[in-house]
Design a protein around this motif. Sequence first.
Motif, PDB file in Angstrom:
ATOM      1  N   VAL A  74      10.076  14.376   2.245  1.00  0.00           N
ATOM      2  CA  VAL A  74       9.365  13.546   3.226  1.00  0.00           C
ATOM      3  C   VAL A  74       9.132  12.139   2.669  1.00  0.00           C
ATOM      4  O   VAL A  74       9.363  11.133   3.353  1.00  0.00           O
ATOM      5  CB  VAL A  74       8.033  14.206   3.624  1.00  0.00           C
ATOM      6  CG1 VAL A  74       7.194  13.252   4.472  1.00  0.00           C
ATOM      7  CG2 VAL A  74       8.282  15.503   4.378  1.00  0.00           C
ATOM      8  N   ILE A  75       8.681  12.059   1.424  1.00  0.00           N
ATOM      9  CA  ILE A  75       8.382  10.754   0.830  1.00  0.00           C
ATOM     10  C   ILE A  75       9.660   9.958   0.583  1.00  0.00           C
ATOM     11  O   ILE A  75       9.725   8.752   0.860  1.00  0.00           O
ATOM     12  CB  ILE A  75       7.577  10.929  -0.476  1.00  0.00           C
ATOM     13  CG1 ILE A  75       6.208  11.546  -0.171  1.00  0.00           C
ATOM     14  CG2 ILE A  75       7.408   9.595  -1.197  1.00  0.00           C
ATOM     15  CD1 ILE A  75       5.452  12.008  -1.391  1.00  0.00           C
ATOM     16  N   TYR A  76      10.689  10.625   0.085  1.00  0.00           N
ATOM     17  CA  TYR A  76      11.947   9.925  -0.190  1.00  0.00           C
ATOM     18  C   TYR A  76      12.561   9.369   1.095  1.00  0.00           C
ATOM     19  O   TYR A  76      13.023   8.224   1.124  1.00  0.00           O
ATOM     20  CB  TYR A  76      12.937  10.865  -0.880  1.00  0.00           C
ATOM     21  CG  TYR A  76      14.242  10.191  -1.237  1.00  0.00           C
ATOM     22  CD1 TYR A  76      14.319   9.314  -2.327  1.00  0.00           C
ATOM     23  CD2 TYR A  76      15.396  10.413  -0.484  1.00  0.00           C
ATOM     24  CE1 TYR A  76      15.506   8.684  -2.645  1.00  0.00           C
ATOM     25  CE2 TYR A  76      16.584   9.784  -0.804  1.00  0.00           C
ATOM     26  CZ  TYR A  76      16.640   8.923  -1.880  1.00  0.00           C
ATOM     27  OH  TYR A  76      17.808   8.287  -2.196  1.00  0.00           O
ATOM     28  N   GLU A  77      12.544  10.159   2.155  1.00  0.00           N
ATOM     29  CA  GLU A  77      13.099   9.694   3.427  1.00  0.00           C
ATOM     30  C   GLU A  77      12.316   8.502   3.966  1.00  0.00           C
ATOM     31  O   GLU A  77      12.897   7.550   4.501  1.00  0.00           O
ATOM     32  CB  GLU A  77      13.107  10.836   4.439  1.00  0.00           C
ATOM     33  CG  GLU A  77      14.155  11.902   4.128  1.00  0.00           C
ATOM     34  CD  GLU A  77      14.138  13.055   5.108  1.00  0.00           C
ATOM     35  OE1 GLU A  77      13.235  13.080   5.987  1.00  0.00           O
ATOM     36  OE2 GLU A  77      15.009  13.934   5.002  1.00  0.00           O
ATOM     37  N   SER A  78      11.005   8.525   3.799  1.00  0.00           N
ATOM     38  CA  SER A  78      10.192   7.397   4.245  1.00  0.00           C
ATOM     39  C   SER A  78      10.467   6.153   3.412  1.00  0.00           C
ATOM     40  O   SER A  78      10.547   5.036   3.938  1.00  0.00           O
ATOM     41  CB  SER A  78       8.708   7.758   4.178  1.00  0.00           C
ATOM     42  OG  SER A  78       7.897   6.666   4.561  1.00  0.00           O
ATOM     43  N   ASP A  83      11.902   2.980   5.597  1.00  0.00           N
ATOM     44  CA  ASP A  83      10.881   2.001   5.955  1.00  0.00           C
ATOM     45  C   ASP A  83      10.767   0.968   4.833  1.00  0.00           C
ATOM     46  O   ASP A  83      10.335   1.300   3.728  1.00  0.00           O
ATOM     47  CB  ASP A  83       9.531   2.707   6.165  1.00  0.00           C
ATOM     48  CG  ASP A  83       8.444   1.765   6.665  1.00  0.00           C
ATOM     49  OD1 ASP A  83       8.607   0.538   6.536  1.00  0.00           O
ATOM     50  OD2 ASP A  83       7.418   2.261   7.169  1.00  0.00           O
ATOM     51  N   PRO A  84      11.145  -0.289   5.091  1.00  0.00           N
ATOM     52  CA  PRO A  84      11.106  -1.312   4.032  1.00  0.00           C
ATOM     53  C   PRO A  84       9.738  -1.464   3.377  1.00  0.00           C
ATOM     54  O   PRO A  84       9.652  -1.781   2.181  1.00  0.00           O
ATOM     55  CB  PRO A  84      11.504  -2.593   4.775  1.00  0.00           C
ATOM     56  CG  PRO A  84      12.300  -2.117   5.947  1.00  0.00           C
ATOM     57  CD  PRO A  84      11.681  -0.821   6.363  1.00  0.00           C
ATOM     58  N   GLU A  85       8.654  -1.247   4.127  1.00  0.00           N
ATOM     59  CA  GLU A  85       7.314  -1.382   3.543  1.00  0.00           C
ATOM     60  C   GLU A  85       7.031  -0.296   2.511  1.00  0.00           C
ATOM     61  O   GLU A  85       6.156  -0.453   1.657  1.00  0.00           O
ATOM     62  CB  GLU A  85       6.256  -1.336   4.647  1.00  0.00           C
ATOM     63  CG  GLU A  85       6.199  -2.593   5.496  1.00  0.00           C
ATOM     64  CD  GLU A  85       4.941  -2.659   6.324  1.00  0.00           C
ATOM     65  OE1 GLU A  85       4.139  -1.698   6.288  1.00  0.00           O
ATOM     66  OE2 GLU A  85       4.738  -3.688   6.989  1.00  0.00           O
ATOM     67  N   ARG A 105       0.813  -1.210   0.000  1.00  0.00           N
ATOM     68  CA  ARG A 105       0.000   0.000   0.000  1.00  0.00           C
ATOM     69  C   ARG A 105       0.854   1.271   0.000  1.00  0.00           C
ATOM     70  O   ARG A 105       0.393   2.356   0.375  1.00  0.00           O
ATOM     71  CB  ARG A 105      -0.947   0.005   1.213  1.00  0.00           C
ATOM     72  CG  ARG A 105      -2.026  -1.077   1.141  1.00  0.00           C
ATOM     73  CD  ARG A 105      -3.010  -0.956   2.282  1.00  0.00           C
ATOM     74  NE  ARG A 105      -4.080  -1.920   2.170  1.00  0.00           N
ATOM     75  CZ  ARG A 105      -5.219  -1.726   1.513  1.00  0.00           C
ATOM     76  NH1 ARG A 105      -5.419  -0.589   0.880  1.00  0.00           N
ATOM     77  NH2 ARG A 105      -6.140  -2.652   1.470  1.00  0.00           N
ATOM     78  N   ALA A 106       2.097   1.147  -0.438  1.00  0.00           N
ATOM     79  CA  ALA A 106       3.003   2.302  -0.420  1.00  0.00           C
ATOM     80  C   ALA A 106       2.536   3.411  -1.347  1.00  0.00           C
ATOM     81  O   ALA A 106       2.785   4.588  -1.082  1.00  0.00           O
ATOM     82  CB  ALA A 106       4.417   1.860  -0.797  1.00  0.00           C
ATOM     83  N   GLY A 107       1.848   3.059  -2.446  1.00  0.00           N
ATOM     84  CA  GLY A 107       1.332   4.087  -3.351  1.00  0.00           C
ATOM     85  C   GLY A 107       0.337   4.998  -2.664  1.00  0.00           C
ATOM     86  O   GLY A 107       0.351   6.222  -2.842  1.00  0.00           O
TER      87      GLY A 107
END
Length: 239
Positions: free
Chosen positions: A81-85, A89-91, A39-41
């Motif tokens: 923010v998105i790139y760091e996450s 976070d592997p998920e 559900r990363a998208g």
Amino acid sequence: MRVLSFSEKGCIRKNNEDSFLVLPGEGLYAVADGMGGHRAGEVASSTALHVLEKEVLKLVGLEDQALEEGLSKAFSQANQVIYESSTSDPENAGMGTTLTVLLVRSTAVAIAHVGDSRAYLWRDEMLTSLTMDHSLVGELVRLGEISLEEAEKHPQRHVLMRAVGADPEVEVDCRSIRLQTGDVFLLCTDGFSNMISNQELAQEFLEPDSWEVRFERLRQLTLERGAPDNFTALCCILD
């Protein structure tokens, strides 16, 4: 500005990774199409709009070039923010999102864009694309290597060249145009634009029915054609 909207998972996908934002008080309208495993998208697209919603408060009172620069900074913040996450976070590994934004002021509108979600302007019974797809196929079209007709059926038409969160830095396309009475803006993800051609959009917009009826017909047509992807559209009508 009167706004009509829909966002659906379509006929095949199990969940909707698109997100959209309507903030009339700030004059902010946006669509985002997330990508990534599991559900990363969904996380990417919703995160981009959450950051944008906070950052738009810094743009109050800005006009013209300053407004475009402020929007680009808001995109950069969402990208960070998105790139760091995605890298911590592997998920969320490999996630990113398209992002297409309208920011409306009293006499003008700024458009900022990354990815292959689109913005259109309907003015004087003519449809104009306000964005260029940041995709492999879009680049091939710009280079004259394939035609628009070939692009619509190209097997790699979903491959993006730019996305928010995909890399440490992001390049943002920005432009501003002066508003005219009767302008209508359409923001949409590729799940919609891949099903409805520009010619079909223009033909529908010429119909004598209300915008609500026209917009609903476009939604139904997308579903009738199989809607293999999530699809989202905002119709922003300047009365």
